[in-house]
Structure formats: C-alpha cells, structure tokens
Design a protein around this motif. Structure first.
Motif, mmCIF file in Angstrom:
data_model
loop_
_atom_site.group_PDB
_atom_site.id
_atom_site.type_symbol
_atom_site.label_atom_id
_atom_site.label_comp_id
_atom_site.label_asym_id
_atom_site.label_seq_id
_atom_site.Cartn_x
_atom_site.Cartn_y
_atom_site.Cartn_z
ATOM 1 N N VAL A 29 11.859 -0.311 -4.994
ATOM 2 C CA VAL A 29 12.388 0.634 -4.003
ATOM 3 C C VAL A 29 13.185 1.733 -4.701
ATOM 4 O O VAL A 29 13.057 2.909 -4.371
ATOM 5 C CB VAL A 29 13.249 -0.092 -2.942
ATOM 6 N N LEU A 30 13.982 1.353 -5.689
ATOM 7 C CA LEU A 30 14.742 2.335 -6.463
ATOM 8 C C LEU A 30 13.801 3.286 -7.205
ATOM 9 O O LEU A 30 14.037 4.497 -7.250
ATOM 10 C CB LEU A 30 15.677 1.635 -7.446
ATOM 11 N N ILE A 31 12.727 2.753 -7.737
ATOM 12 C CA ILE A 31 11.741 3.585 -8.430
ATOM 13 C C ILE A 31 11.127 4.581 -7.453
ATOM 14 O O ILE A 31 11.030 5.778 -7.751
ATOM 15 C CB ILE A 31 10.633 2.709 -9.075
ATOM 16 N N ARG A 32 10.722 4.114 -6.272
ATOM 17 C CA ARG A 32 10.109 5.025 -5.291
ATOM 18 C C ARG A 32 11.075 6.128 -4.881
ATOM 19 O O ARG A 32 10.682 7.289 -4.760
ATOM 20 C CB ARG A 32 9.630 4.236 -4.065
ATOM 21 N N ARG A 33 12.337 5.787 -4.666
ATOM 22 C CA ARG A 33 13.330 6.803 -4.283
ATOM 23 C C ARG A 33 13.515 7.841 -5.381
ATOM 24 O O ARG A 33 13.603 9.037 -5.115
ATOM 25 C CB ARG A 33 14.675 6.148 -3.982
ATOM 26 N N THR A 34 13.591 7.380 -6.614
ATOM 27 C CA THR A 34 13.796 8.302 -7.730
ATOM 28 C C THR A 34 12.547 9.141 -7.978
ATOM 29 O O THR A 34 12.634 10.352 -8.207
ATOM 30 C CB THR A 34 14.190 7.521 -8.998
ATOM 31 N N MET A 35 11.383 8.506 -7.931
ATOM 32 C CA MET A 35 10.131 9.226 -8.157
ATOM 33 C C MET A 35 9.880 10.247 -7.060
ATOM 34 O O MET A 35 9.214 11.258 -7.296
ATOM 35 C CB MET A 35 8.959 8.243 -8.247
ATOM 36 N N ALA A 36 10.427 10.016 -5.874
ATOM 37 C CA ALA A 36 10.248 10.976 -4.782
ATOM 38 C C ALA A 36 10.801 12.345 -5.165
ATOM 39 O O ALA A 36 10.212 13.375 -4.812
ATOM 40 C CB ALA A 36 10.923 10.465 -3.516
ATOM 41 N N GLY A 37 11.900 12.381 -5.894
ATOM 42 C CA GLY A 37 12.445 13.662 -6.351
ATOM 43 C C GLY A 37 11.501 14.362 -7.313
ATOM 44 O O GLY A 37 11.314 15.583 -7.247
ATOM 45 N N LEU A 38 10.875 13.592 -8.186
ATOM 46 C CA LEU A 38 9.894 14.167 -9.114
ATOM 47 C C LEU A 38 8.652 14.643 -8.361
ATOM 48 O O LEU A 38 8.069 15.675 -8.689
ATOM 49 C CB LEU A 38 9.510 13.140 -10.179
ATOM 50 N N ARG A 39 8.273 13.882 -7.329
ATOM 51 C CA ARG A 39 7.127 14.282 -6.491
ATOM 52 C C ARG A 39 7.439 15.577 -5.735
ATOM 53 O O ARG A 39 6.633 16.501 -5.712
ATOM 54 C CB ARG A 39 6.770 13.173 -5.501
#
Length: 135
Positions: A29-39
């Motif tokens: 979940v932490l990865i998805r939240r952080t990757m969302a900014g990169l997306r």
C-alpha cells in the motif's frame, strides 16, 4: 524510490507493488501511494491484471533526482533546528539564526546537485559497475 526506479529500468516488464514492497521490506500500500506521485508526474504507469504492475514511461535522461524528489512529495531536505520556539526565547532565536543561513545554503547546493543528475546517469553508473550493457 531512486532504488526502485533503477531496478525497474533494469527489469524486463512491469514490477508489481508486492514485488517492490518485498524488495524494500515494506507494505505494498505504501508503494502504491508513493508510486502514484511518480505516475501523476508521468514517470511511470500502472497496469492492472495478470502481467501488470509498474513500468517506467519517461525518458530517464530527462528525469532528474530533483524531479523524483518533487514527484514523491518533496519532504523537507533538512529537519534541523527548532520548528516552533517558545515566543520570546532568545536562545532559540540565536540558534535558529545561526543554523538557518547554513541550512539554506546547504539546501540550495543539494537541490542544485539533485537537479544535475538524471536517472539515466544512475543506471549507467550501475551498469558500468556491474559490467553490463547500458540503457
């Protein structure tokens, strides 16, 4: 995230949030939240379903370390000093004045340096150290 992006650049195909989380010893979940900014910044994309995951979409030559810092929320680079000193505390005022200028200069230099290094440079350096073909 720099670590993750270099792995992604060297990986064939998308990487799942679960695989990235295992690599970092954290929660997907932490990865998805952080990757969302990169997306949102246009550096990666996510694909759902079998064979899906995260993949790099940007030209790594154009994305700097500072760009990544901003995309993941750009937390403060330095957290030294007294945030909210007691009103009227002359010691806190003297300390903050002394440290403030040095921190501003250090942050300026760090931001300048981060803006000068691309993700492609990191991948190239990694490849050279491993003796593999560059991206």
């Amino acid at each position: 995230m720099l670590h993750v992006l270099i792995h992604m650049a060297r990986h064939d195909g998308p990487m799942t949030s679960e695989a990235i989380a295992r690599m970092l010893g954290t929660n997907p979940v932490l990865i998805r939240r952080t990757m969302a900014g990169l997306r949102d910044a246009g550096y990666v994309r996510s694909e759902k379903g079998h064979g899906g995951g995260w993949a790099i979409t940007a030209d790594l030559k154009t994305v700097t370390l500072l760009d990544v810092h901003h995309a993941v929320g750009g937390p403060r680079l330095f957290a030294i000093g007294i945030e909210g000193p007691e009103p009227g505390c002359q010691i806190a005022a003297v300390v903050n004045e002394a440290v403030s200028e040095a921190l501003q200069e250090a942050e300026r230099l760090l931001v300048e340096r981060l803006a000068s290094i691309s993700l492609a440079t990191l991948v190239k350096t990694f490849d050279e150290r491993r003796g593999s073909v560059s991206v």
